[in-house]
Design an enzyme around this catalytic site. Structure first.
Site, short mmCIF file in Angstrom:
data_model
loop_
_atom_site.label_atom_id
_atom_site.label_comp_id
_atom_site.label_asym_id
_atom_site.label_seq_id
_atom_site.Cartn_x
_atom_site.Cartn_y
_atom_site.Cartn_z
N GLU A 71 0.81 -1.33 0.04
CA GLU A 71 -0.09 -0.08 -0.09
C GLU A 71 0.76 1.25 0.09
OE1 GLU A 71 -3.75 -0.21 2.28
OE2 GLU A 71 -3.07 1.52 3.14
N ASP A 72 2.02 1.10 0.73
CA ASP A 72 2.79 2.45 1.12
C ASP A 72 4.20 2.52 0.32
OD1 ASP A 72 0.43 3.53 2.27
OD2 ASP A 72 1.16 2.91 4.15
P1 NDP Z 1 -5.97 8.70 6.87
O1 NDP Z 1 -6.47 7.61 6.33
O2 NDP Z 1 -5.40 9.89 5.88
O3 NDP Z 1 -5.12 8.57 8.09
C1 NDP Z 1 -5.27 7.59 8.99
C2 NDP Z 1 -4.25 6.57 8.70
O4 NDP Z 1 -2.92 6.89 9.04
C3 NDP Z 1 -4.29 5.33 9.79
O5 NDP Z 1 -5.29 4.53 9.11
C4 NDP Z 1 -2.87 4.69 9.73
O6 NDP Z 1 -3.05 3.76 8.55
C5 NDP Z 1 -1.98 5.77 9.42
N1 NDP Z 1 -1.45 6.65 10.42
C6 NDP Z 1 0.05 7.23 10.39
N2 NDP Z 1 0.19 7.66 11.37
C7 NDP Z 1 -0.69 7.47 12.49
C8 NDP Z 1 -0.89 7.81 13.65
N3 NDP Z 1 0.31 8.77 14.54
N4 NDP Z 1 -1.99 7.68 14.25
C9 NDP Z 1 -3.29 7.07 13.44
N5 NDP Z 1 -2.84 6.74 12.41
C10 NDP Z 1 -1.67 7.08 11.75
O7 NDP Z 1 -7.10 9.53 7.60
P2 NDP Z 1 -8.74 9.20 7.69
O8 NDP Z 1 -8.91 7.86 8.35
O9 NDP Z 1 -9.38 10.25 8.51
O10 NDP Z 1 -9.18 8.98 6.33
C11 NDP Z 1 -9.50 9.95 5.69
C12 NDP Z 1 -10.71 10.33 5.20
O11 NDP Z 1 -11.07 11.39 6.23
C13 NDP Z 1 -11.02 10.79 3.93
O12 NDP Z 1 -12.40 10.12 3.47
C14 NDP Z 1 -11.33 12.28 4.22
O13 NDP Z 1 -12.30 12.71 3.15
C15 NDP Z 1 -11.99 12.33 5.29
N6 NDP Z 1 -11.44 13.75 6.05
C16 NDP Z 1 -12.05 13.75 7.48
C17 NDP Z 1 -11.94 14.70 8.11
C18 NDP Z 1 -12.55 15.00 9.44
O14 NDP Z 1 -12.46 15.90 10.24
N7 NDP Z 1 -13.44 13.98 9.65
C19 NDP Z 1 -10.95 16.02 7.83
C20 NDP Z 1 -10.36 15.62 6.57
C21 NDP Z 1 -10.64 14.47 5.73
P3 NDP Z 1 -1.85 2.80 8.28
O15 NDP Z 1 -2.11 1.70 9.43
O16 NDP Z 1 -2.44 1.88 7.13
O17 NDP Z 1 -0.68 3.16 8.06
#
Ligand code: NDP
Ligand code: ZN
Length: 189
Positions: A71-72
């Site tokens: 994925e990354d």
């Molecule tokens: P992301 O998916 O962008 O980020 C979360 C992911 O980042 C985790 O699942 C993990 O994935 C990884 N990660 C890396 N560092 C950390 C950490 N320190 N703590 C936790 N996770 C970490 O974010 P969202 O889950 O929020 O998904 C994006 C969605 O959110 C989009 O649909 C967007 O439209 C929406 N969004 C929502 C907002 C809101 O305020 N609710 C604001 C902006 C966007 P892994 O284990 O795979 O690395």
């Protein structure tokens, strides 16, 4: 917990998988304010499975170490298959989002796919969410509002709803992680 069909752990293979993932993720950082090394997360997921979920199945632990490589990073499933075998590559595939889809759709599909996942993948998915929720509690992505952290907790619960009842200890650790997160962030359930 050794289940029927599980593979016996060879420590050399697990170390090889961790070293491979460390190499692939070497230039990446997590999203917390301190920008922790990326490899800390796959190691944490493997550790939760082994220490808290009592999982000793080699395929699951190797896949935990490797779960974010496709994925990354530039890693391919073919490479994983070549180095770690078909079972491990297949498990990583079950944990890998289709990055050609937009974020909202990917998040919706994670909820949908959880129920259809293999027993091994379900445990991996719970462990991944346990680690991310613990991170959200103590070292969240920089600049995430309380609302965004709360949304993440709610979404994780929906994914994990489809992964329950295969490993009681992991179910309990997930529930505790969510509870602690909500208490720490002063969020209502
Ligand atoms: P992301 O998916 O962008 O980020 C979360 C992911 O980042 C985790 O699942 C993990 O994935 C990884 N990660 C890396 N560092 C950390 C950490 N320190 N703590 C936790 N996770 C970490 O974010 P969202 O889950 O929020 O998904 C994006 C969605 O959110 C989009 O649909 C967007 O439209 C929406 N969004 C929502 C907002 C809101 O305020 N609710 C604001 C902006 C966007 P892994 O284990 O795979 O690395
Ligand atoms: Zn992960």
């Amino acid at each position: 917990m050794r289940e029927r069909g599980s593979t016996r752990l060879n420590p050399a293979q697990l170390l090889k998988a961790i070293a491979f993932a460390a190499d692939q993720h070497s230039r990446q950082r997590r999203k917390d304010a301190a920008a922790s090394p990326y490899i800390n997360h796959p190691i944490a997921v493997a550790t939760v499975l082994a220490s808290e979920g009592e999982v000793s199945d080699e395929a699951i632990l190797l896949a935990a170490a490797l779960h974010d490589t496709v994925e990354d990073t530039q890693t391919t499933f073919e490479e994983l298959e070549e180095h770690f075998g078909l079972e491990v590559a297949g498990l990583v595939r079950e944990l890998t989002d289709d990055k050609s889809l937009e974020k909202g759709e990917r998040k919706r599909l994670q909820i949908e796919h959880a129920r259809e996942s293999s027993i091994r993948a379900k445990q991996l998915k719970i462990a991944d969410k346990i680690c991310n929720i613990r991170d959200i509690t103590v070292s969240p992505p920089a600049n995430w509002s309380l609302e965004r952290r709360s949304d993440y907790l709610g979404w994780s619960e929906k994914v994990v709803a489809g992964c329950r009842h295969v490993n009681t200890k992991l179910d309990q650790e997930f529930d505790q992680a969510i509870k602690r997160a909500r208490e720490t962030l002063s969020l209502n359930p």
